[in-house]
Design a protein around this motif. Structure first.
Motif, PDB file in Angstrom:
ATOM      1  N   ASP A 286       0.895  -1.241  -0.107  1.00 52.81           N
ATOM      2  CA  ASP A 286      -0.033  -0.038  -0.080  1.00 52.81           C
ATOM      3  C   ASP A 286       0.989   1.142  -0.069  1.00 52.81           C
ATOM      4  OD1 ASP A 286      -2.180  -1.692   0.179  1.00 52.81           O
ATOM      5  OD2 ASP A 286      -2.664  -1.298   2.296  1.00 52.81           O
ATOM      6  N   MET A 287       0.581   2.093  -1.029  1.00 55.79           N
ATOM      7  CA  MET A 287       1.327   3.281  -1.081  1.00 55.79           C
ATOM      8  C   MET A 287       0.290   4.621  -1.124  1.00 55.79           C
ATOM      9  SD  MET A 287       3.961   2.042  -3.900  1.00 55.79           S
ATOM     10  CE  MET A 287       4.014   0.489  -4.544  1.00 55.79           C
ATOM     11  N   ILE A 288       0.718   5.732  -0.886  1.00 56.88           N
ATOM     12  CA  ILE A 288       0.330   6.975  -1.309  1.00 56.88           C
ATOM     13  C   ILE A 288       0.806   7.912  -2.115  1.00 56.88           C
ATOM     14  CG2 ILE A 288       0.833   8.073   1.047  1.00 56.88           C
ATOM     15  CD1 ILE A 288      -2.499   8.849   0.979  1.00 56.88           C
ATOM     16  N   ILE A 289       0.143   8.707  -2.971  1.00 55.68           N
ATOM     17  CA  ILE A 289       0.888   9.669  -3.795  1.00 55.68           C
ATOM     18  C   ILE A 289       0.404  11.185  -3.161  1.00 55.68           C
ATOM     19  CG2 ILE A 289       1.026  10.623  -6.069  1.00 55.68           C
ATOM     20  CD1 ILE A 289      -0.413   7.988  -6.927  1.00 55.68           C
ATOM     21  N   ASP A 290       1.277  11.901  -2.819  1.00 49.83           N
ATOM     22  CA  ASP A 290       1.023  13.075  -2.099  1.00 49.83           C
ATOM     23  C   ASP A 290       0.366  14.045  -3.230  1.00 49.83           C
ATOM     24  OD1 ASP A 290       1.120  15.408  -0.816  1.00 49.83           O
ATOM     25  OD2 ASP A 290       2.773  15.111   0.132  1.00 49.83           O
ATOM     26  N   LYS A 291      -0.634  14.413  -2.973  1.00 51.27           N
ATOM     27  CA  LYS A 291      -1.333  15.627  -4.037  1.00 51.27           C
ATOM     28  C   LYS A 291      -0.643  16.907  -4.107  1.00 51.27           C
ATOM     29  CE  LYS A 291      -5.072  17.844  -1.664  1.00 51.27           C
ATOM     30  NZ  LYS A 291      -6.444  17.973  -1.620  1.00 51.27           N
ATOM     31  N   LYS A 292       0.026  17.327  -2.993  1.00 51.82           N
ATOM     32  CA  LYS A 292       0.759  18.516  -3.134  1.00 51.82           C
ATOM     33  C   LYS A 292       2.356  18.437  -3.400  1.00 51.82           C
ATOM     34  CE  LYS A 292      -1.660  19.711   1.295  1.00 51.82           C
ATOM     35  NZ  LYS A 292      -1.482  20.282   2.813  1.00 51.82           N
ATOM     36  N   SER A 293       2.941  17.032  -3.651  1.00 51.22           N
ATOM     37  CA  SER A 293       4.189  17.194  -3.851  1.00 51.22           C
ATOM     38  C   SER A 293       4.360  16.898  -5.413  1.00 51.22           C
ATOM     39  CB  SER A 293       4.971  15.704  -3.347  1.00 51.22           C
ATOM     40  OG  SER A 293       6.079  15.594  -3.796  1.00 51.22           O
ATOM     41  N   LYS A 294       5.381  17.355  -6.043  1.00 51.23           N
ATOM     42  CA  LYS A 294       5.642  17.065  -7.383  1.00 51.23           C
ATOM     43  C   LYS A 294       6.491  15.768  -7.540  1.00 51.23           C
ATOM     44  CE  LYS A 294       5.037  22.084  -9.087  1.00 51.23           C
ATOM     45  NZ  LYS A 294       5.882  23.000  -9.591  1.00 51.23           N
ATOM     46  N   ASN A 295       6.860  15.310  -6.536  1.00 48.95           N
ATOM     47  CA  ASN A 295       7.786  14.048  -6.373  1.00 48.95           C
ATOM     48  C   ASN A 295       6.964  12.950  -7.142  1.00 48.95           C
ATOM     49  OD1 ASN A 295       9.406  12.032  -5.634  1.00 48.95           O
ATOM     50  ND2 ASN A 295      10.010  12.726  -3.796  1.00 48.95           N
ATOM     51  N   GLU A 296       7.487  12.150  -7.945  1.00 46.23           N
ATOM     52  CA  GLU A 296       6.866  11.278  -8.789  1.00 46.23           C
ATOM     53  C   GLU A 296       7.050   9.802  -7.801  1.00 46.23           C
ATOM     54  OE1 GLU A 296       7.966  10.494 -12.699  1.00 46.23           O
ATOM     55  OE2 GLU A 296       7.152  12.395 -13.233  1.00 46.23           O
ATOM     56  N   THR A 297       7.671   9.951  -6.831  1.00 44.37           N
ATOM     57  CA  THR A 297       7.668   8.630  -5.768  1.00 44.37           C
ATOM     58  C   THR A 297       6.714   8.632  -4.820  1.00 44.37           C
ATOM     59  OG1 THR A 297      10.388   8.644  -6.123  1.00 44.37           O
ATOM     60  CG2 THR A 297       9.276   7.294  -4.169  1.00 44.37           C
ATOM     61  N   PRO A 298       5.880   7.415  -4.760  1.00 42.95           N
ATOM     62  CA  PRO A 298       4.793   7.388  -3.726  1.00 42.95           C
ATOM     63  C   PRO A 298       5.517   6.744  -2.435  1.00 42.95           C
ATOM     64  CG  PRO A 298       4.950   5.429  -5.147  1.00 42.95           C
ATOM     65  CD  PRO A 298       5.839   6.487  -5.823  1.00 42.95           C
ATOM     66  N   SER A 299       4.881   7.621  -1.268  1.00 42.11           N
ATOM     67  CA  SER A 299       5.283   6.934   0.038  1.00 42.11           C
ATOM     68  C   SER A 299       4.677   5.504   0.448  1.00 42.11           C
ATOM     69  CB  SER A 299       4.454   8.145   1.231  1.00 42.11           C
ATOM     70  OG  SER A 299       5.169   9.459   0.974  1.00 42.11           O
ATOM     71  N   ILE A 300       5.484   4.805   0.985  1.00 45.72           N
ATOM     72  CA  ILE A 300       5.226   3.318   1.473  1.00 45.72           C
ATOM     73  C   ILE A 300       4.569   3.357   2.702  1.00 45.72           C
ATOM     74  CG2 ILE A 300       5.990   1.274   1.749  1.00 45.72           C
ATOM     75  CD1 ILE A 300       6.678   2.253  -1.036  1.00 45.72           C
ATOM     76  N   ILE A 301       3.566   2.731   2.868  1.00 43.03           N
ATOM     77  CA  ILE A 301       2.464   3.011   3.935  1.00 43.03           C
ATOM     78  C   ILE A 301       2.833   1.513   4.735  1.00 43.03           C
ATOM     79  CG2 ILE A 301       0.090   2.973   5.014  1.00 43.03           C
ATOM     80  CD1 ILE A 301       1.297   5.485   3.760  1.00 43.03           C
ATOM     81  N   GLU A 302       2.331   0.413   3.935  1.00 44.11           N
ATOM     82  CA  GLU A 302       2.637  -0.846   4.511  1.00 44.11           C
ATOM     83  C   GLU A 302       2.354  -2.106   3.570  1.00 44.11           C
ATOM     84  OE1 GLU A 302      -1.778  -2.157   6.230  1.00 44.11           O
ATOM     85  OE2 GLU A 302      -1.117  -0.350   6.984  1.00 44.11           O
ATOM     86  N   VAL A 303       3.193  -3.303   3.996  1.00 44.82           N
ATOM     87  CA  VAL A 303       3.019  -4.327   3.022  1.00 44.82           C
ATOM     88  C   VAL A 303       2.016  -5.318   3.833  1.00 44.82           C
ATOM     89  CG1 VAL A 303       4.204  -6.589   2.356  1.00 44.82           C
ATOM     90  CG2 VAL A 303       5.310  -4.231   2.208  1.00 44.82           C
ATOM     91  N   ASN A 304       1.230  -6.031   2.638  1.00 45.10           N
ATOM     92  CA  ASN A 304       0.225  -7.146   3.144  1.00 45.10           C
ATOM     93  C   ASN A 304       0.730  -8.220   2.655  1.00 45.10           C
ATOM     94  OD1 ASN A 304      -1.883  -5.297   4.368  1.00 45.10           O
ATOM     95  ND2 ASN A 304      -1.988  -4.486   2.332  1.00 45.10           N
ATOM     96  N   PRO A 305       1.370  -9.028   3.736  1.00 47.77           N
ATOM     97  CA  PRO A 305       2.124 -10.330   3.157  1.00 47.77           C
ATOM     98  C   PRO A 305       1.072 -11.653   2.964  1.00 47.77           C
ATOM     99  CG  PRO A 305       2.289 -10.133   5.425  1.00 47.77           C
ATOM    100  CD  PRO A 305       1.651  -8.871   5.018  1.00 47.77           C
ATOM    101  N   ARG A 306       0.095 -11.212   2.140  1.00 47.57           N
ATOM    102  CA  ARG A 306      -0.958 -12.235   1.759  1.00 47.57           C
ATOM    103  C   ARG A 306      -1.885 -11.569   0.744  1.00 47.57           C
ATOM    104  NH1 ARG A 306      -2.291  -9.127   6.081  1.00 47.57           N
ATOM    105  NH2 ARG A 306      -1.179 -10.831   7.335  1.00 47.57           N
ATOM    106  N   PHE A 307      -2.934 -12.528   0.171  1.00 49.23           N
ATOM    107  CA  PHE A 307      -3.910 -11.928  -1.078  1.00 49.23           C
ATOM    108  C   PHE A 307      -4.404 -10.825  -0.388  1.00 49.23           C
ATOM    109  CE2 PHE A 307      -3.794 -16.793  -1.373  1.00 49.23           C
ATOM    110  CZ  PHE A 307      -3.405 -16.578  -2.782  1.00 49.23           C
TER     111      PHE A 307
END
Length: 421
Positions: A286-307
């Motif tokens: 899961d990631m999030i793209i900052d709407k205020k930032s021009k950075n093309e790199t999304p922030s990493i929120i968490e990993v779901n180690p399953r389906f």
């Protein structure tokens, strides 16, 4: 023929996929069993849906230990175990520890299940929201105020907004936006209500990044990881409930024109994280793209180690059996990932009841799933059902979704009470 056990909160989608695999005899243990559940060879479930009776509140009633206890006879009998949402390998302790070797998937997930441990592992290499682990306990005799530790965070980072969230958990449960502009209130929710949820527990205060939530689905073996799909993730926040981050669906695939992102860049980040933690099979980031930032790199929120929640949408769009692909990946074989048809979209929406209702006949379309049994009572804010629709344009998919919701609303009876204040 091998015996395959599927365990989780809701195994309906996995059971459907398993029924198409001729070399497996399928067992299932779940919290939910709904009217559209296709019975496998053997199954057990926790929630009993009885006409005129309430289905209760999931957060109050679900316990992974009860799920394991219900599974114990099957655990001995089966050859392979697949875990879905609601259970992890770290839960297999004590008398259940010996069955971990049967799990097809990730062997150790503790540093992913603990969101703070995960944050510390990646914060120096990947873009992440600033995150703090705190603990508070309040005396019954004192007025409730902001705990000193949290107050110091607010003072130190005056220009940031924060959310409070559980150290472990999924689905956005327990997540609240903190707004320290109103004395003793946070977005019109009292401090007492928020902190009482966490009293005596460790929890996270995390920088709130406002933007577009995306989820990357990755298939991996011991030696290689492949991103198979990136989706737009939907929460109740997207539908007007400003302080609710409860997961309620996806749009598959993510439309990159929403934000100028480099597809390969997102894929590479996803695969690098999966390989860093040596994950196997089907996993999500899961990631999030900052709407205020021009950075093309999304922030990493968490990993779901399953389906992931995108499970059935991915199967529909790519025309694959994701359960089969997961098993093969864990055994060392990565399937060839098909390319989706141009302009084909699948929208998944979990519908939560906005009041206490009695259910009528909700078998209204073939795109409605997780259907409760007729005449049961669904409480306010509890999951009612799921709608999944795939069409050759976003416009058509949205129209079908809206039409289905209108039909559902005509087939429920509103009750003038709630079983929980």
């Amino acid at each position: 023929m091998e015996k395959l056990l599927l365990i989780g909160i809701n195994t309906r989608g996995l059971v459907n996929s398993a029924s198409k695999l001729k070399n497996y005899q399928t067992y299932s243990v779940s919290y939910f069993k709904t009217a559209d559940f296709k019975d496998p060879y053997k199954e057990k479930h926790i929630l009993k849906q009885i006409p005129e009776k309430t289905c209760g509140f999931f957060e109050d009633n679900y316990n992974f230990k009860e799920l394991l206890e219900l599974s114990k006879d099957y655990l001995e009998e089966v050859d392979k175990i697949i875990l879905s949402t609601g259970l992890s390998t770290t839960d297999f302790k004590g008398k259940f520890k010996k069955y971990k070797k049967k799990i097809i998937g990730n062997a150790e997930t503790e540093e992913l299940e603990d969101k703070y441990k995960f944050y510390k592992k990646i914060k120096n290499k990947f873009l992440t929201p600033k995150t703090f682990k705190v603990k508070c306990k309040f005396s019954e005799n004192e007025d409730l105020t902001i705990p000193d530790e949290i107050l110091e965070i607010f003072k130190q980072y005056k220009d940031m907004s924060f959310i409070i969230k559980p150290l472990q958990g999924s689905g956005g449960y327990g997540v609240n936006l903190l707004n320290y502009n109103i004395k003793n209130k946070l977005n019109n929710i009292t401090l007492e209500k928020i902190f009482s949820y966490y009293e005596g527990q460790e929890f996270l205060i995390q920088e709130y990044v406002e933007g577009i939530s995306i989820s990357s689905s990755v298939l991996s073996s011991k030696t290689q990881a492949k991103t198979i799909m990136v989706s737009r993730m939907l929460t109740e926040h997207d539908f007007g409930k400003k302080n609710s981050f409860k997961y309620c669906g996806n749009i598959v695939p993510f439309d990159y024109s929403e934000k100028k992102l480099n597809t390969n860049h997102v894929n590479n980040i996803s695969e690098e994280i999966i390989e860093k933690f040596k994950l196997m099979g089907s996993n999500g980031i899961d990631m999030i793209i900052d709407k205020k930032s021009k950075n093309e790199t999304p922030s990493i929120i968490e990993v779901n180690p399953r389906f992931q929640g995108t499970y059935e949408s991915i199967e529909e769009i790519l025309k694959i059996n994701l359960l089969d692909a997961h098993i093969k990946a864990c055994e060392g074989e990565l399937i060839e990932i098909p390319k989706p048809s141009p302009n084909e979209y699948s929208i998944k929406r979990i519908i939560y009841s906005d009041k206490s209702i009695k259910v009528g006949n909700l078998k209204i379309n073939n795109n409605v799933y997780d259907i409760p049994f007729k005449d049961v009572i669904i409480e306010k804010d509890e999951p009612l059902l799921t709608i999944i629709t795939a069409k050759n344009s976003m416009h058509n998919a949205k129209n079908i979704m809206e039409s289905s919701i209108r039909k559902i609303n005509k087939n429920v009876i509103s009750l003038d009470y709630s079983h929980k204040n």
